[in-house]
Design a protein around this motif. Structure first.
Motif, mmCIF file in Angstrom:
data_model
loop_
_atom_site.group_PDB
_atom_site.id
_atom_site.type_symbol
_atom_site.label_atom_id
_atom_site.label_comp_id
_atom_site.label_asym_id
_atom_site.label_seq_id
_atom_site.Cartn_x
_atom_site.Cartn_y
_atom_site.Cartn_z
ATOM 1 N N TYR A 241 4.588 -3.139 2.930
ATOM 2 C CA TYR A 241 4.655 -4.375 2.153
ATOM 3 C C TYR A 241 4.408 -5.578 3.053
ATOM 4 O O TYR A 241 4.796 -5.586 4.226
ATOM 5 C CB TYR A 241 6.026 -4.531 1.502
ATOM 6 N N SER B 10 4.234 2.028 -6.432
ATOM 7 C CA SER B 10 4.440 3.441 -6.739
ATOM 8 C C SER B 10 3.154 3.990 -7.340
ATOM 9 O O SER B 10 2.235 3.239 -7.653
ATOM 10 C CB SER B 10 5.614 3.618 -7.718
ATOM 11 N N SER C 162 0.847 -1.194 0.000
ATOM 12 C CA SER C 162 0.000 0.000 0.000
ATOM 13 C C SER C 162 0.877 1.237 0.000
ATOM 14 O O SER C 162 2.057 1.191 0.397
ATOM 15 C CB SER C 162 -0.951 0.005 1.204
ATOM 16 N N ILE C 163 0.288 2.343 -0.435
ATOM 17 C CA ILE C 163 1.016 3.597 -0.566
ATOM 18 C C ILE C 163 0.087 4.736 -0.168
ATOM 19 O O ILE C 163 -1.095 4.734 -0.526
ATOM 20 C CB ILE C 163 1.539 3.757 -2.009
ATOM 21 N N SER D 274 2.949 9.356 -1.529
ATOM 22 C CA SER D 274 4.041 8.388 -1.704
ATOM 23 C C SER D 274 5.088 8.440 -0.600
ATOM 24 O O SER D 274 6.156 7.840 -0.737
ATOM 25 C CB SER D 274 4.747 8.567 -3.061
ATOM 26 N N THR E 193 5.016 3.725 2.413
ATOM 27 C CA THR E 193 4.641 2.472 1.746
ATOM 28 C C THR E 193 4.758 1.327 2.737
ATOM 29 O O THR E 193 5.597 1.369 3.657
ATOM 30 C CB THR E 193 5.532 2.176 0.529
ATOM 31 N N ALA F 228 -1.443 4.605 4.679
ATOM 32 C CA ALA F 228 -1.691 3.545 3.719
ATOM 33 C C ALA F 228 -2.230 2.291 4.418
ATOM 34 O O ALA F 228 -1.476 1.533 5.008
ATOM 35 C CB ALA F 228 -0.401 3.214 2.980
#
Length: 126
Positions: free
Chosen positions: A60, A71, A50-51, A55, A58, A106
């Protein structure tokens, strides 16, 4: 009407790469978080990445850290998932998701997203 359309999935050998794209229409998500989730046959939908809106943040899943990169291009209302060093266990349908709220971090939980794409199949052969 809001639409999220994923593309870029396909069949790739283990160790290969794919780049998924998700183009949004119907409203701008430039101030909203976006994410990627995946669902393999017989399994629940799982968080991938998610971002946040600018930006700056982020997240993971542990299983993809160091291999996948999320991105976004807010001018194009598009989010991407660069997938490298693919493994057979990455095989799944990958879904793009967008947050209806503005400015949130995010999210990593599927229930936090209001908009979803139809999914794109990623198959990694051994």
């Amino acid at each position: 009407q809001v639409q999220l359309v994923e593309s870029g999935g396909g069949l790739v050998q283990a160790g290969g790469s794919l780049r998924l794209s998700c183009a949004a229409s119907g409203r701008t998500f430039s101030s909203s978080a976006m994410g990627w989730f995946c669902q393999a046959p017989g399994k629940d939908r799982e968080f991938v990445a998610s971002i946040n809106w600018n930006s700056a943040t982020t997240y993971y899943a542990d299983s993809v850290k160091g291999r996948f990169t999320i991105s976004r291009d807010s001018a194009k209302n598009t989010v991407y998932l660069e997938m490298n060093s693919l493994k057979p266990e990455d095989t799944a349908v990958y879904y793009c998701a967008a947050d209806a709220h503005w400015g949130r971090d995010a999210p990593r939980i599927s229930q936090e997203y209001e908009y979803w794409g139809q999914g794109t199949q990623v198959t990694v052969s051994s």
